[in-house]
Design a protein around this motif. Sequence first.
Motif, short mmCIF file in Angstrom:
data_model
loop_
_atom_site.label_atom_id
_atom_site.label_comp_id
_atom_site.label_asym_id
_atom_site.label_seq_id
_atom_site.Cartn_x
_atom_site.Cartn_y
_atom_site.Cartn_z
N LEU A 21 0.81 -25.80 -13.70
CA LEU A 21 0.61 -24.37 -13.45
C LEU A 21 1.02 -24.07 -12.02
CD1 LEU A 21 -0.50 -21.54 -14.15
CD2 LEU A 21 -2.75 -22.36 -13.38
N LEU A 22 1.91 -23.09 -11.86
CA LEU A 22 2.35 -22.64 -10.54
C LEU A 22 1.62 -21.34 -10.19
CD1 LEU A 22 6.20 -23.06 -11.09
CD2 LEU A 22 4.70 -24.63 -9.84
N LEU A 23 1.13 -21.26 -8.96
CA LEU A 23 0.46 -20.05 -8.47
C LEU A 23 1.13 -19.58 -7.18
CD1 LEU A 23 -3.31 -21.02 -8.92
CD2 LEU A 23 -1.83 -19.78 -10.51
N VAL A 24 1.41 -18.29 -7.12
CA VAL A 24 2.00 -17.71 -5.90
C VAL A 24 1.15 -16.50 -5.52
CG1 VAL A 24 4.13 -17.06 -4.75
CG2 VAL A 24 4.25 -18.35 -6.88
N ASP A 25 0.28 -16.69 -4.57
CA ASP A 25 -0.65 -15.62 -4.18
C ASP A 25 0.04 -14.49 -3.44
OD1 ASP A 25 -2.80 -17.10 -5.18
OD2 ASP A 25 -3.21 -18.06 -3.25
N HIS A 26 1.19 -14.79 -2.81
CA HIS A 26 1.85 -13.80 -1.95
C HIS A 26 3.32 -13.66 -2.32
CE1 HIS A 26 -1.27 -15.69 0.94
NE2 HIS A 26 -1.82 -14.64 0.36
N ALA A 27 3.59 -13.44 -3.61
CA ALA A 27 4.97 -13.43 -4.09
C ALA A 27 5.69 -12.12 -3.84
CB ALA A 27 5.01 -13.75 -5.58
N GLY A 28 4.98 -11.04 -3.58
CA GLY A 28 5.63 -9.74 -3.44
C GLY A 28 5.00 -8.88 -2.36
N ALA A 29 5.60 -7.72 -2.18
CA ALA A 29 5.16 -6.81 -1.12
C ALA A 29 4.85 -5.42 -1.66
CB ALA A 29 6.22 -6.72 -0.03
N ALA A 30 4.47 -5.33 -2.93
CA ALA A 30 4.17 -4.03 -3.52
C ALA A 30 2.90 -3.43 -2.92
CB ALA A 30 4.01 -4.17 -5.04
N VAL A 31 2.95 -2.14 -2.68
CA VAL A 31 1.78 -1.39 -2.20
C VAL A 31 1.58 -0.21 -3.14
CG1 VAL A 31 0.78 -0.05 -0.30
CG2 VAL A 31 2.23 -2.04 0.19
N PRO A 32 0.42 -0.09 -3.77
CA PRO A 32 0.18 1.04 -4.67
C PRO A 32 0.34 2.37 -3.93
CG PRO A 32 -1.53 -0.60 -4.88
CD PRO A 32 -0.73 -0.99 -3.68
N PRO A 33 0.83 3.40 -4.61
CA PRO A 33 1.06 4.68 -3.94
C PRO A 33 -0.20 5.32 -3.38
CG PRO A 33 1.41 4.85 -6.32
CD PRO A 33 1.29 3.41 -6.01
N ASP A 34 -1.36 4.95 -3.90
CA ASP A 34 -2.60 5.54 -3.39
C ASP A 34 -3.27 4.68 -2.32
OD1 ASP A 34 -3.19 3.55 -5.25
OD2 ASP A 34 -5.00 4.54 -5.98
N VAL A 35 -2.59 3.63 -1.85
CA VAL A 35 -3.11 2.80 -0.76
C VAL A 35 -2.22 3.04 0.45
CG1 VAL A 35 -3.50 0.46 0.09
CG2 VAL A 35 -4.07 1.05 -2.29
N ALA A 36 -2.81 3.60 1.51
CA ALA A 36 -2.07 3.91 2.74
C ALA A 36 -2.41 2.87 3.79
CB ALA A 36 -2.43 5.31 3.23
N LEU A 37 -1.45 2.00 4.09
CA LEU A 37 -1.69 0.96 5.09
C LEU A 37 -1.46 1.48 6.51
CD1 LEU A 37 0.02 -2.09 3.35
CD2 LEU A 37 -2.43 -1.57 3.46
N GLY A 38 -0.65 2.52 6.66
CA GLY A 38 -0.40 3.07 7.99
C GLY A 38 0.53 2.23 8.84
N ILE A 39 1.48 1.51 8.22
CA ILE A 39 2.42 0.67 8.96
C ILE A 39 3.85 1.07 8.62
CG2 ILE A 39 0.83 -1.28 9.03
CD1 ILE A 39 2.44 -2.54 6.71
N PRO A 40 4.81 0.74 9.48
CA PRO A 40 6.20 1.02 9.15
C PRO A 40 6.63 0.24 7.91
CG PRO A 40 5.96 0.45 11.48
CD PRO A 40 4.65 0.15 10.83
N ASP A 41 7.49 0.86 7.11
CA ASP A 41 7.95 0.20 5.89
C ASP A 41 8.63 -1.13 6.18
OD1 ASP A 41 6.97 2.26 4.34
OD2 ASP A 41 8.92 3.24 4.07
N ALA A 42 9.27 -1.24 7.34
CA ALA A 42 9.99 -2.48 7.67
C ALA A 42 9.06 -3.69 7.68
CB ALA A 42 10.68 -2.34 9.02
N LEU A 43 7.79 -3.48 8.01
CA LEU A 43 6.87 -4.61 8.05
C LEU A 43 6.59 -5.20 6.67
CD1 LEU A 43 4.18 -3.70 10.75
CD2 LEU A 43 6.00 -5.42 10.87
N LEU A 44 6.86 -4.45 5.62
CA LEU A 44 6.63 -4.96 4.27
C LEU A 44 7.62 -6.04 3.88
CD1 LEU A 44 5.67 -1.67 2.41
CD2 LEU A 44 4.15 -3.50 3.20
#
Length: 245
Positions: A21-44
């Motif tokens: 079994l392979l697990l990847v806890d941090h495979a992507g950079a998706a952010v839900p539209p209703d979650v505002a992180l307040g950072i520049p998009d480039a940091l994603l």
Amino acid sequence: MLAPPWFDHLPGTADGGGDVLLLVDHAGAAVPPDVALGIPDALLAAHIAVDIGAGPLARALAGRLGAAAFLATLSRLVVDLNRDPDDPRAIPAASDGHAIPGNADLSAAERQARLARFWAPYHDAVAAHVAAARPALIVAVHSFTPALAEGGDPRPWPVGLLYNDDDRAARIALTLLAEAGFDAGDNQPYSGKLLNATMNRHAEARGIPYLALEIRNDGLTDAAGIGRWAEILAPVITVVRNRLA
């Protein structure tokens, strides 16, 4: 269970390495539209948001091994799935010198709601798979940055193996990588005794051997690098699984 883009499930093949079994806890950079992180998009696109190359590498390994996989496509800045839910860093207010304003002032109820929405479905799905399939080996795939923006020594290891109390699989893999000419980090670039949450939960707690792989992300920047590491690691995983059988 939540559907993608928050995590993907690859079922594996019965005639391949279905007991891995392979697990990847941090495979992507998706952010839900209703979650505002307040950072520049480039940091994603940076290592603070995603384990660069880890998702494509795990998919390549799954294809070679016929292994099942869970790949979390949610950014670790929304919820870090490789943290225990009561760890304040599960929803980080800062990472490698970058403030995450949208996470800084969440109430206890807001934190709990975010964890229930994202952390719990991923780990519940993994736990259900582990209980049903009882894999012979669990492999976590991560990547690390060659140097932190906040300072510290450069990280020379091209690959590291992390572990907490159970080092059965790591010891075999470290020997194999050394024999192949790699300066592999033994509990480097950081210690699995300090950060091993997913493997503690799904592997150590169930007595299942595991490999927590850390690949330096400058080796995973293109298809050639990902293919090279898949070619290196797939046979290592196979030998480890077979020796532990």
